[in-house]
Design an enzyme around this catalytic site. Sequence first.
Site, PDB file in Angstrom:
ATOM      1  N   THR A  47      16.910  18.087  -4.372  1.00 28.83           N
ATOM      2  CA  THR A  47      16.531  18.086  -2.954  1.00 28.83           C
ATOM      3  C   THR A  47      15.229  17.332  -2.711  1.00 28.83           C
ATOM      4  OG1 THR A  47      17.170  20.413  -3.189  1.00 28.83           O
ATOM      5  CG2 THR A  47      16.520  19.661  -0.975  1.00 28.83           C
ATOM      6  N   THR A  48      14.196  17.696  -3.454  1.00 25.61           N
ATOM      7  CA  THR A  48      12.860  17.152  -3.222  1.00 25.61           C
ATOM      8  C   THR A  48      12.849  15.645  -3.472  1.00 25.61           C
ATOM      9  OG1 THR A  48      12.153  19.245  -4.192  1.00 25.61           O
ATOM     10  CG2 THR A  48      10.432  17.651  -3.696  1.00 25.61           C
ATOM     11  N   TRP A  49      13.529  15.248  -4.500  1.00 28.08           N
ATOM     12  CA  TRP A  49      13.652  13.829  -4.843  1.00 28.08           C
ATOM     13  C   TRP A  49      14.342  13.085  -3.683  1.00 28.08           C
ATOM     14  CZ3 TRP A  49      17.238  11.942  -9.416  1.00 28.08           C
ATOM     15  CH2 TRP A  49      16.958  10.595  -9.683  1.00 28.08           C
ATOM     16  N   HIS A  97      19.794  24.380   2.423  1.00 26.48           N
ATOM     17  CA  HIS A  97      20.642  24.819   1.304  1.00 26.48           C
ATOM     18  C   HIS A  97      21.825  25.632   1.854  1.00 26.48           C
ATOM     19  CE1 HIS A  97      17.786  23.448  -1.593  1.00 26.48           C
ATOM     20  NE2 HIS A  97      16.940  24.433  -1.492  1.00 26.48           N
ATOM     21  N   TYR A 181      23.078  13.922  -8.480  1.00 25.66           N
ATOM     22  CA  TYR A 181      21.788  13.759  -9.176  1.00 25.66           C
ATOM     23  C   TYR A 181      21.972  12.794 -10.343  1.00 25.66           C
ATOM     24  CZ  TYR A 181      17.638  15.311 -11.849  1.00 25.66           C
ATOM     25  OH  TYR A 181      16.450  15.378 -12.547  1.00 25.66           O
ATOM     26  N   ASP A 223       8.096  10.197 -12.891  1.00 25.76           N
ATOM     27  CA  ASP A 223       6.703  10.123 -13.366  1.00 25.76           C
ATOM     28  C   ASP A 223       5.723  10.046 -12.213  1.00 25.76           C
ATOM     29  OD1 ASP A 223       7.483  10.332 -15.945  1.00 25.76           O
ATOM     30  OD2 ASP A 223       7.449   8.181 -16.359  1.00 25.76           O
ATOM     31  N   MET A 225       6.238  11.151  -9.039  1.00 21.63           N
ATOM     32  CA  MET A 225       6.241  12.400  -8.262  1.00 21.63           C
ATOM     33  C   MET A 225       5.603  13.545  -9.046  1.00 21.63           C
ATOM     34  SD  MET A 225       9.798  12.228  -6.082  1.00 21.63           S
ATOM     35  CE  MET A 225       9.579  13.848  -5.361  1.00 21.63           C
ATOM     36  N   ARG A 245       9.952  19.329 -12.769  1.00 24.16           N
ATOM     37  CA  ARG A 245       9.794  19.985 -14.067  1.00 24.16           C
ATOM     38  C   ARG A 245      10.086  19.003 -15.198  1.00 24.16           C
ATOM     39  NH1 ARG A 245      12.871  22.929 -17.797  1.00 24.16           N
ATOM     40  NH2 ARG A 245      14.720  22.088 -16.770  1.00 24.16           N
ATOM     41  N   GLY A 247      13.304  16.889 -15.126  1.00 26.19           N
ATOM     42  CA  GLY A 247      14.009  15.759 -14.531  1.00 26.19           C
ATOM     43  C   GLY A 247      14.997  15.078 -15.457  1.00 26.19           C
TER      44      GLY A 247
HETATM   45  P1  A3P Z   1      14.550  20.191 -13.584  1.00 30.63           P
HETATM   46  O1  A3P Z   1      14.104  21.610 -13.342  1.00 30.63           O
HETATM   47  O2  A3P Z   1      15.811  20.100 -14.373  1.00 30.63           O
HETATM   48  O3  A3P Z   1      13.477  19.344 -14.142  1.00 30.63           O
HETATM   49  P2  A3P Z   1      15.093  20.674  -6.105  1.00 30.63           P
HETATM   50  O4  A3P Z   1      14.172  19.675  -5.509  1.00 30.63           O
HETATM   51  O5  A3P Z   1      16.446  20.688  -5.454  1.00 30.63           O
HETATM   52  O6  A3P Z   1      14.468  21.995  -6.231  1.00 30.63           O
HETATM   53  O7  A3P Z   1      15.430  20.154  -7.582  1.00 30.63           O
HETATM   54  C1  A3P Z   1      14.474  20.224  -8.594  1.00 30.63           C
HETATM   55  C2  A3P Z   1      14.953  19.454  -9.800  1.00 30.63           C
HETATM   56  O8  A3P Z   1      14.888  18.043  -9.507  1.00 30.63           O
HETATM   57  C3  A3P Z   1      14.048  19.689 -11.004  1.00 30.63           C
HETATM   58  O9  A3P Z   1      14.905  19.564 -12.140  1.00 30.63           O
HETATM   59  C4  A3P Z   1      13.087  18.516 -10.885  1.00 30.63           C
HETATM   60  O10 A3P Z   1      12.406  18.206 -12.070  1.00 30.63           O
HETATM   61  C5  A3P Z   1      14.044  17.404 -10.465  1.00 30.63           C
HETATM   62  N1  A3P Z   1      13.330  16.280  -9.832  1.00 30.63           N
HETATM   63  C6  A3P Z   1      12.391  16.335  -8.877  1.00 30.63           C
HETATM   64  N2  A3P Z   1      11.934  15.105  -8.591  1.00 30.63           N
HETATM   65  C7  A3P Z   1      12.620  14.262  -9.388  1.00 30.63           C
HETATM   66  C8  A3P Z   1      12.592  12.834  -9.571  1.00 30.63           C
HETATM   67  N3  A3P Z   1      11.772  12.066  -8.872  1.00 30.63           N
HETATM   68  N4  A3P Z   1      13.443  12.308 -10.479  1.00 30.63           N
HETATM   69  C9  A3P Z   1      14.274  13.083 -11.193  1.00 30.63           C
HETATM   70  N5  A3P Z   1      14.337  14.436 -11.078  1.00 30.63           N
HETATM   71  C10 A3P Z   1      13.520  15.012 -10.176  1.00 30.63           C
END
Ligand code: A3P
Length: 290
Positions: A47-49, A97, A181, A223, A225, A245, A247
């Site tokens: 989501t955040t990505w 969500h 993803y 990296d 973010m 976390r 990724g």
């Molecule tokens: P992991 O916990 O497997 O690392 P959400 O935003 O929906 O909560 O999702 C969080 C997941 O997206 C986490 O996965 C996080 O590390 C990963 N994530 C966030 N930013 C990312 C990015 N720029 N590229 C790849 N994965 C990313």
Amino acid sequence: MTATPRYVVNDGFRMPAGFPIDGFRSGLQYRARPGDVFIATYPKCGTTWAQHIVYLILHRGDPLPAGRNMTEEIPHLEEVGKAAAERIAEPRCIKTHLPFDLTPWHPDARYLYVARNPFDCAVSFFHHTRGFVKLYDFADGTFDEFFECFLSGEIDFGDYFDNLVPWFAHQGDDNLLFLTYEQMKAAPAAAVVAMGEFLGPEPARTVHDPATLDSIIRHSSFDSMRKDPERWSSKRPDGMPAFIRKGQIGDWVNHFSREQAHRLADKFARRAEGTDLETLWPEILAAARG
Ligand code: A3P
């Protein structure tokens, strides 16, 4: 005694214990409008990505400035409620969500759905749940305990498949872009271009400018973010960057037992019956069944 993460049930739907019920009830009453952009996901699926990529596209490659927070730019509908969503600048970008049938719908609003394989989603959700110490009361919970809750859907936002399956059924709709993803990881430029073209003529021009596309990819990389976790979510307990976390694809193999992998793969097969859902992650499913 078995630990289980805390949640509340609002009108039959499981929600994080810290989200006010008014936000949930009024959020569901939000009237989607032409031009709105919904970023819809099950938790921990990217989501955040996706939020930051959408933000970058709409700001021609300029990242969210330090000191600003993504939760203000692209608010979480069922947390903040209707009035807060109505206050944001147009085009309104809204995170949710919610499952498909609870999400405010308008034929001229756009819906970006990001799916992630349930194995990695479960692991990410486990770490997220442990990180929010006060919210979930699960700081000492084990993956085995979390896995049972994930499999039975007894966690906030409910069953993974109740979210994924109906959204996936709409993947051919004109106003819905369905990405995974894993696709975003494998080919970030292609994902950004698909998003830009989906968002309209101006965003499409933005992503077809090579320098701007490069900037969007750079600023939304893991990296980049990860450097500033404070920007992406409301304040973290103990400084744990739960939204950024690891990724990675495949971290699930470090957490799942063979039996757990089989059980989740079996549930996947049951819930995917009559759909093409298995085509999303054939290799991961094969590994889980192996
Ligand atoms: P992991 O916990 O497997 O690392 P959400 O935003 O929906 O909560 O999702 C969080 C997941 O997206 C986490 O996965 C996080 O590390 C990963 N994530 C966030 N930013 C990312 C990015 N720029 N590229 C790849 N994965 C990313």
